[in-house]
Design an enzyme around this catalytic site. Structure first.
Site, PDB file in Angstrom:
ATOM      1  N   HIS A   1      -2.946   7.096   2.525  1.00 27.73           N
ATOM      2  CA  HIS A   1      -3.425   5.879   2.037  1.00 27.73           C
ATOM      3  C   HIS A   1      -4.780   5.516   2.691  1.00 27.73           C
ATOM      4  CE1 HIS A   1      -4.193   1.741   1.160  1.00 27.73           C
ATOM      5  NE2 HIS A   1      -4.079   1.231   2.234  1.00 27.73           N
TER       6      HIS A   1
ATOM      7  N   CYS B   1       0.937  -1.115   0.151  1.00 29.34           N
ATOM      8  CA  CYS B   1       0.010   0.028  -0.225  1.00 29.34           C
ATOM      9  C   CYS B   1       0.736   1.126  -0.014  1.00 29.34           C
ATOM     10  CB  CYS B   1      -0.795   0.121   1.098  1.00 29.34           C
ATOM     11  SG  CYS B   1      -2.038  -1.369   1.300  1.00 29.34           S
TER      12      CYS B   1
ATOM     13  N   ASN C   1     -10.299  -0.056   0.162  1.00 29.06           N
ATOM     14  CA  ASN C   1      -8.740  -0.073   0.269  1.00 29.06           C
ATOM     15  C   ASN C   1      -8.344  -0.339  -1.003  1.00 29.06           C
ATOM     16  OD1 ASN C   1      -6.168  -0.381   0.687  1.00 29.06           O
ATOM     17  ND2 ASN C   1      -6.403  -1.148   2.539  1.00 29.06           N
TER      18      ASN C   1
HETATM   19  O1  UT7 Z   1      -3.961  -1.456   3.415  1.00 30.31           O
HETATM   20  C1  UT7 Z   1      -3.048  -1.774   4.454  1.00 30.31           C
HETATM   21  C2  UT7 Z   1      -3.175  -1.098   5.672  1.00 30.31           C
HETATM   22  N1  UT7 Z   1      -4.289  -1.597   6.338  1.00 30.31           N
HETATM   23  C3  UT7 Z   1      -4.778  -1.168   7.351  1.00 30.31           C
HETATM   24  O2  UT7 Z   1      -4.433  -0.171   7.468  1.00 30.31           O
HETATM   25  C4  UT7 Z   1      -6.219  -2.029   7.987  1.00 30.31           C
HETATM   26  C5  UT7 Z   1      -6.013  -1.420   9.784  1.00 30.31           C
HETATM   27  N2  UT7 Z   1      -6.703  -2.097  10.457  1.00 30.31           N
HETATM   28  C6  UT7 Z   1      -8.171  -1.901  10.571  1.00 30.31           C
HETATM   29  O3  UT7 Z   1      -8.358  -0.953   9.656  1.00 30.31           O
HETATM   30  C7  UT7 Z   1      -8.934  -2.600  11.504  1.00 30.31           C
HETATM   31  O4  UT7 Z   1      -8.271  -3.103  12.422  1.00 30.31           O
HETATM   32  C8  UT7 Z   1     -10.046  -3.530  10.780  1.00 30.31           C
HETATM   33  C9  UT7 Z   1     -11.168  -2.770   9.914  1.00 30.31           C
HETATM   34  C10 UT7 Z   1      -9.259  -4.401   9.951  1.00 30.31           C
HETATM   35  C11 UT7 Z   1     -10.591  -4.230  12.195  1.00 30.31           C
HETATM   36  O5  UT7 Z   1     -11.415  -3.321  12.884  1.00 30.31           O
HETATM   37  P1  UT7 Z   1     -11.324  -3.494  14.504  1.00 30.31           P
HETATM   38  O6  UT7 Z   1     -12.030  -2.569  15.097  1.00 30.31           O
HETATM   39  O7  UT7 Z   1      -9.942  -3.515  14.892  1.00 30.31           O
HETATM   40  O8  UT7 Z   1     -12.032  -4.811  14.683  1.00 30.31           O
HETATM   41  P2  UT7 Z   1     -11.376  -6.291  15.192  1.00 30.31           P
HETATM   42  O9  UT7 Z   1     -10.529  -6.768  14.317  1.00 30.31           O
HETATM   43  O10 UT7 Z   1     -10.654  -6.023  16.495  1.00 30.31           O
HETATM   44  O11 UT7 Z   1     -12.680  -7.136  15.315  1.00 30.31           O
HETATM   45  C12 UT7 Z   1     -13.519  -6.968  16.369  1.00 30.31           C
HETATM   46  C13 UT7 Z   1     -14.888  -7.898  16.016  1.00 30.31           C
HETATM   47  C14 UT7 Z   1     -14.454  -9.130  16.228  1.00 30.31           C
HETATM   48  O12 UT7 Z   1     -15.272 -10.089  16.887  1.00 30.31           O
HETATM   49  P3  UT7 Z   1     -15.101 -10.169  18.532  1.00 30.31           P
HETATM   50  O13 UT7 Z   1     -13.816 -11.224  18.637  1.00 30.31           O
HETATM   51  O14 UT7 Z   1     -14.876  -8.820  19.110  1.00 30.31           O
HETATM   52  O15 UT7 Z   1     -16.221 -11.059  18.721  1.00 30.31           O
HETATM   53  C15 UT7 Z   1     -14.293  -9.897  14.627  1.00 30.31           C
HETATM   54  O16 UT7 Z   1     -14.321 -11.113  14.873  1.00 30.31           O
HETATM   55  O17 UT7 Z   1     -15.448  -7.588  14.875  1.00 30.31           O
HETATM   56  C16 UT7 Z   1     -15.449  -8.965  14.080  1.00 30.31           C
HETATM   57  N3  UT7 Z   1     -15.387  -9.020  12.568  1.00 30.31           N
HETATM   58  C17 UT7 Z   1     -16.607  -8.736  11.966  1.00 30.31           C
HETATM   59  N4  UT7 Z   1     -17.735  -8.500  12.375  1.00 30.31           N
HETATM   60  C18 UT7 Z   1     -18.652  -8.364  11.270  1.00 30.31           C
HETATM   61  C19 UT7 Z   1     -14.394  -8.610  11.951  1.00 30.31           C
HETATM   62  N5  UT7 Z   1     -14.640  -8.672  10.536  1.00 30.31           N
HETATM   63  C20 UT7 Z   1     -15.967  -8.480  10.579  1.00 30.31           C
HETATM   64  C21 UT7 Z   1     -16.952  -8.203   9.678  1.00 30.31           C
HETATM   65  N6  UT7 Z   1     -18.336  -8.232   9.959  1.00 30.31           N
HETATM   66  N7  UT7 Z   1     -16.527  -8.143   8.358  1.00 30.31           N
END
Ligand code: UT7
Length: 332
Positions: free
Chosen positions: A259, A126, A289
């Site tokens: 980005h 990225c 993204n």
């Molecule tokens: O391009 C390269 C750079 N990339 C980035 O910069 C991405 C950086 N990261 C992010 O943007 C965020 O970390 C994410 C959007 C990927 C995830 O957001 P988060 O607030 O960090 O969520 P998480 O991964 O901690 O997940 C929270 C919850 C989990 O459930 P539990 O364990 O709390 O029950 C996941 O299983 O959300 C759940 N979850 C979803 N639920 C519904 C993860 N993906 C989904 C989904 N729909 N698509």
């Protein structure tokens, strides 16, 4: 008699920008329905509240990275009023090339008819477009090249695991391009690239070709929380680094174009620099993204809709797999 002063080295300036997006726009609602049919549970509410993404463009079967790169390149050349034959450097940033080689850049060059120009791809995930701009800037400053096409192009939909809800809702396909040319007024004021390979495991596509077979995991895997935290930190340090090099303060930046991975990352970065969100170009809501394409797509959109104007100071920032990051500070 004193030696005559040597002429100032050329400065790379943006002469034109362009974009290409696949025709198919997939809303969160449509994606949620398609994923439900695979028993993958997600919701518009989760996607919007955690990322700010509302839709993405996805390439149809048969549309490749080179097709999108060519479209963006033609639009940028048109905006610059430049002929393809006048381009002497062509760099494509991509981590989703259609083939191992020839490079995407060579394929685009063949289609445009820019024979003779140096052409190569760079792979910094990225951060790729910002890396490519830094490189083109450096080559223009040495005087070895005078007009560069710098392209970010991706078809990430091909490396997504559509059964992994934590990644498949985040990405989209597209390409953006910039014509950079040698001039005497700014231009790129400062740029820096960085990487920390020791943190590579938080964002990977580990698969490879070996002995005639694809070996290993062919899909994108991400520790989202780790990437999020590191991204916010390095975006701030990288912004401050190039601002210091150009002797500018954050408040002198008219437009921050980082980005586009997550609107929460954009908001956190802007806050750390003391900039209001109104001065950040946000496209992640409509493009998702698009990896190396996200920054040139956002720059082109903001130029076309009249937000980014000549004379303004713009900070482009990349961050992603590798782990890589970098910034380009420029005056339009
Ligand atoms: O391009 C390269 C750079 N990339 C980035 O910069 C991405 C950086 N990261 C992010 O943007 C965020 O970390 C994410 C959007 C990927 C995830 O957001 P988060 O607030 O960090 O969520 P998480 O991964 O901690 O997940 C929270 C919850 C989990 O459930 P539990 O364990 O709390 O029950 C996941 O299983 O959300 C759940 N979850 C979803 N639920 C519904 C993860 N993906 C989904 C989904 N729909 N698509």
């Amino acid at each position: 008699m004193p030696e005559p002063l040597s002429p100032a080295p050329p400065i790379a300036r943006v002469a034109g920008t362009g974009s290409a997006l696949p025709e198919r726009v997939v809303s969160n609602a449509e994606l949620v329905r398609e994923l439900a049919a695979r028993n993958v549970e997600t919701s518009d509410e989760w996607i919007v509240s955690r990322t700010g993404i509302r839709q993405r463009h996805l390439a149809a079967h048969g549309v490749g990275t080179v097709d999108l790169a060519e479209g963006a390149a033609r639009a940028a050349l048109n905006a610059a009023g430049a002929k393809a034959s006048s381009v002497d450097l062509l760099i494509v940033a991509t981590s989703t090339p259609d083939q191992v080689f020839p490079s995407t850049a060579c394929s685009v060059q063949a289609r445009l008819g820019a024979a003779g120009a140096a052409a190569f791809d760079i792979q910094a995930a990225c951060s790729g477009f910002v890396y490519a701009m830094s490189l083109a800037d450096a080559l223009i400053r040495t005087g070895s090249h005078r007009r560069a096409l710098v392209i970010g192009a991706e078809v990430y939909s091909r490396i997504l695991d559509w059964n992994d809800r934590s990644t498949c809702v985040l990405f989209g396909d597209g390409a953006g391009a910039v014509v950079l040319e040698a001039g005497t007024s700014p231009g790129i004021l400062a740029s820096r690239m960085h990487a920390d390979g020791a943190r590579g495991s938080i964002l990977t596509v580990a698969g490879r070709f070996n002995q005639g077979s694809a070996v290993g995991d062919p899909f994108l895997r991400m520790d989202g929380k780790a990437v999020f935290k590191l991204a916010v930190d390095v975006l701030e340090s990288s912004a401050r680094e190039v601002l210091a090099l150009a002797d500018l303060a954050p408040e002198q930046v008219d437009w921050l174009i980082p980005h586009q991975a997550n609107v929460r990352i954009l908001a956190a970065s802007a806050k750390r620099l003391g900039l209001p969100l109104e001065r950040v170009v946000v496209t992640v809501d409509r493009h998702g993204n698009t990896s190396a394409a996200s920054v040139p797509l956002a720059l082109d959109l903001a130029r076309s809709d009249g937000r980014v104007r000549p004379g303004q100071t713009v900070l482009l920032q990349g961050v992603g797999g590798g782990f890589t990051w970098g910034s380009v500070l420029l005056r339009m």
